[in-house]
Structures are given as structure tokens and as C-alpha cells.
Design a protein around this motif. Structure first.
Motif, PDB file in Angstrom:
ATOM      1  N   VAL A  78     -38.918  21.734   3.126  1.00  0.00           N
ATOM      2  CA  VAL A  78     -39.080  23.176   2.919  1.00  0.00           C
ATOM      3  C   VAL A  78     -40.109  23.680   3.923  1.00  0.00           C
ATOM      4  N   ARG A  79     -40.105  24.978   4.121  1.00  0.00           N
ATOM      5  CA  ARG A  79     -41.063  25.597   5.047  1.00  0.00           C
ATOM      6  C   ARG A  79     -42.030  26.496   4.285  1.00  0.00           C
ATOM      7  N   ASN A  80     -43.306  26.325   4.569  1.00  0.00           N
ATOM      8  CA  ASN A  80     -44.371  27.231   4.131  1.00  0.00           C
ATOM      9  C   ASN A  80     -44.512  27.394   2.623  1.00  0.00           C
ATOM     10  N   ASP A  81     -43.934  26.535   1.830  1.00  0.00           N
ATOM     11  CA  ASP A  81     -43.979  26.721   0.383  1.00  0.00           C
ATOM     12  C   ASP A  81     -44.272  25.401  -0.299  1.00  0.00           C
ATOM     13  N   PRO A  82     -45.435  25.207  -0.871  1.00  0.00           N
ATOM     14  CA  PRO A  82     -46.513  26.162  -1.079  1.00  0.00           C
ATOM     15  C   PRO A  82     -47.607  26.108  -0.016  1.00  0.00           C
ATOM     16  N   TYR A  83     -47.437  25.255   0.999  1.00  0.00           N
ATOM     17  CA  TYR A  83     -48.465  25.135   2.049  1.00  0.00           C
ATOM     18  C   TYR A  83     -47.952  25.719   3.353  1.00  0.00           C
ATOM     19  N   SER A  84     -48.603  26.774   3.834  1.00  0.00           N
ATOM     20  CA  SER A  84     -48.134  27.398   5.072  1.00  0.00           C
ATOM     21  C   SER A  84     -48.998  27.028   6.273  1.00  0.00           C
ATOM     22  N   GLY A  85     -50.074  26.337   6.028  1.00  0.00           N
ATOM     23  CA  GLY A  85     -50.973  25.967   7.124  1.00  0.00           C
ATOM     24  C   GLY A  85     -52.388  26.362   6.784  1.00  0.00           C
ATOM     25  N   GLY A  86     -53.323  25.700   7.405  1.00  0.00           N
ATOM     26  CA  GLY A  86     -54.738  25.946   7.135  1.00  0.00           C
ATOM     27  C   GLY A  86     -55.497  26.237   8.411  1.00  0.00           C
ATOM     28  N   TYR A  87     -56.716  25.727   8.450  1.00  0.00           N
ATOM     29  CA  TYR A  87     -57.610  26.015   9.568  1.00  0.00           C
ATOM     30  C   TYR A  87     -56.995  25.638  10.917  1.00  0.00           C
ATOM     31  N   ASN A  88     -56.470  24.428  11.025  1.00  0.00           N
ATOM     32  CA  ASN A  88     -55.967  23.972  12.331  1.00  0.00           C
ATOM     33  C   ASN A  88     -54.812  24.832  12.829  1.00  0.00           C
ATOM     34  N   THR A  89     -53.876  25.153  11.965  1.00  0.00           N
ATOM     35  CA  THR A  89     -52.762  25.984  12.417  1.00  0.00           C
ATOM     36  C   THR A  89     -53.243  27.389  12.757  1.00  0.00           C
ATOM     37  N   ARG A  90     -54.147  27.903  11.958  1.00  0.00           N
ATOM     38  CA  ARG A  90     -54.678  29.256  12.200  1.00  0.00           C
ATOM     39  C   ARG A  90     -55.500  29.296  13.488  1.00  0.00           C
ATOM     40  N   HIS A  91     -56.316  28.271  13.699  1.00  0.00           N
ATOM     41  CA  HIS A  91     -57.240  28.261  14.836  1.00  0.00           C
ATOM     42  C   HIS A  91     -56.569  27.881  16.156  1.00  0.00           C
ATOM     43  N   TYR A  92     -55.665  26.909  16.115  1.00  0.00           N
ATOM     44  CA  TYR A  92     -55.106  26.367  17.349  1.00  0.00           C
ATOM     45  C   TYR A  92     -53.710  26.863  17.699  1.00  0.00           C
ATOM     46  N   GLY A  93     -52.952  27.317  16.732  1.00  0.00           N
ATOM     47  CA  GLY A  93     -51.585  27.724  17.003  1.00  0.00           C
ATOM     48  C   GLY A  93     -51.472  29.130  17.552  1.00  0.00           C
ATOM     49  N   VAL A  94     -51.136  29.235  18.824  1.00  0.00           N
ATOM     50  CA  VAL A  94     -50.917  30.527  19.484  1.00  0.00           C
ATOM     51  C   VAL A  94     -49.649  30.379  20.340  1.00  0.00           C
ATOM     52  N   PRO A  95     -48.490  30.485  19.707  1.00  0.00           N
ATOM     53  CA  PRO A  95     -47.238  30.219  20.432  1.00  0.00           C
ATOM     54  C   PRO A  95     -47.048  31.062  21.684  1.00  0.00           C
ATOM     55  N   ARG A  96     -47.498  32.298  21.658  1.00  0.00           N
ATOM     56  CA  ARG A  96     -47.299  33.160  22.838  1.00  0.00           C
ATOM     57  C   ARG A  96     -48.089  32.657  24.052  1.00  0.00           C
ATOM     58  N   GLU A  97     -49.088  31.782  23.795  1.00  0.00           N
ATOM     59  CA  GLU A  97     -49.842  31.153  24.881  1.00  0.00           C
ATOM     60  C   GLU A  97     -49.395  29.705  25.108  1.00  0.00           C
ATOM     61  N   GLY A  98     -48.297  29.317  24.462  1.00  0.00           N
ATOM     62  CA  GLY A  98     -47.773  27.970  24.639  1.00  0.00           C
ATOM     63  C   GLY A  98     -48.464  26.908  23.808  1.00  0.00           C
ATOM     64  N   ARG A  99     -49.272  27.309  22.823  1.00  0.00           N
ATOM     65  CA  ARG A  99     -49.950  26.357  21.937  1.00  0.00           C
ATOM     66  C   ARG A  99     -49.311  26.454  20.563  1.00  0.00           C
ATOM     67  N   HIS A 100     -48.652  25.385  20.154  1.00  0.00           N
ATOM     68  CA  HIS A 100     -47.935  25.365  18.894  1.00  0.00           C
ATOM     69  C   HIS A 100     -48.640  24.426  17.927  1.00  0.00           C
ATOM     70  N   ALA A 101     -48.888  24.897  16.718  1.00  0.00           N
ATOM     71  CA  ALA A 101     -49.511  24.070  15.685  1.00  0.00           C
ATOM     72  C   ALA A 101     -48.621  24.101  14.456  1.00  0.00           C
ATOM     73  N   LEU A 102     -48.202  22.916  14.020  1.00  0.00           N
ATOM     74  CA  LEU A 102     -47.328  22.780  12.874  1.00  0.00           C
ATOM     75  C   LEU A 102     -47.979  21.835  11.877  1.00  0.00           C
ATOM     76  N   GLN A 103     -48.224  22.324  10.676  1.00  0.00           N
ATOM     77  CA  GLN A 103     -48.763  21.473   9.623  1.00  0.00           C
ATOM     78  C   GLN A 103     -47.600  20.761   8.944  1.00  0.00           C
ATOM     79  N   ILE A 104     -47.722  19.447   8.807  1.00  0.00           N
ATOM     80  CA  ILE A 104     -46.680  18.652   8.175  1.00  0.00           C
ATOM     81  C   ILE A 104     -47.278  17.962   6.955  1.00  0.00           C
ATOM     82  N   GLU A 105     -46.818  18.375   5.785  1.00  0.00           N
ATOM     83  CA  GLU A 105     -47.242  17.757   4.534  1.00  0.00           C
ATOM     84  C   GLU A 105     -46.219  16.692   4.176  1.00  0.00           C
TER      85      GLU A 105
END
Length: 88
Positions: A55-82
Motif C-alpha cells: 500500500v502507499r502512504n497508509d498509515p505511514y506517508s514518510g517522516g523526517y528523511n522523506t520530508r527533509h531530503y526528498g525534492v523530486p523536482r531537483e532530482g532527489r527522491h526519498a521513499l520510505q519503505i516500511e
């Protein structure tokens, strides 16, 4: 990657919004804000192709690392995998 309880009931206040059985993997991309849809789709395809419930984003959509490091428009992708501990 993080581990998660294998039983959704033990997630406390974090049950699946969609209901259903507990997933094997939860992919968190902050609802598309931290990772491109193509990267998430590739991860989901690979996992479901091996027979896992994903499933995607339910119930975990991402935390600090995805929020801080993930900037797809700049080519930086962060995906949290539970990962369900039942798979261990």
C-alpha cells in the motif's frame, strides 16, 4: 527502510484508512511530494510482482528523511519503505 508490526491492530492509533489485511510493505512518498510517481510505481511493481501486499502512504506517508531530503523536482527522491516484521 523501517520495520513495522506485522499486525495492523498493534499499530495503535495508526490503522489502515482503507481497511483490509495488514500489508507486507508500505511505500511512503508524502503523497507524491518526496519521490516521483515513476520511482514509487517501480518499487510497487517489483514488490507486488514477488507476491507482496503493498500500500502507499497508509498509515505511514514518510517522516523526517522523506520530508527533509526528498525534492523530486531537483532530482532527489526519498521513499520510505516500511517492512512487516512478519517477513523476517
Amino acid at each position: 527502510c523501517h520495520s513495522m508490526p506485522s499486525n495492523g491492530a498493534s499499530w495503535g492509533d495508526m490503522p489502515l484508512k482503507t481497511g483490509g489485511p495488514a500489508p507486507d510493505f508500505i511505500l511512503g512518498d508524502r503523497y507524491g511530494r518526496s519521490c516521483s510517481m515513476e520511482v514509487v510505481a517501480a518499487a510497487q511493481e517489483a514488490l507486488t510482482g514477488e507476491g507482496y501486499r503493498v500500500v502507499r502512504n497508509d498509515p505511514y506517508s514518510g517522516g523526517y528523511n522523506t520530508r527533509h531530503y526528498g525534492v523530486p523536482r531537483e532530482g532527489r527522491h526519498a521513499l520510505q519503505i516500511e517492512i512487516s516484521r512478519a517477513l523476517y
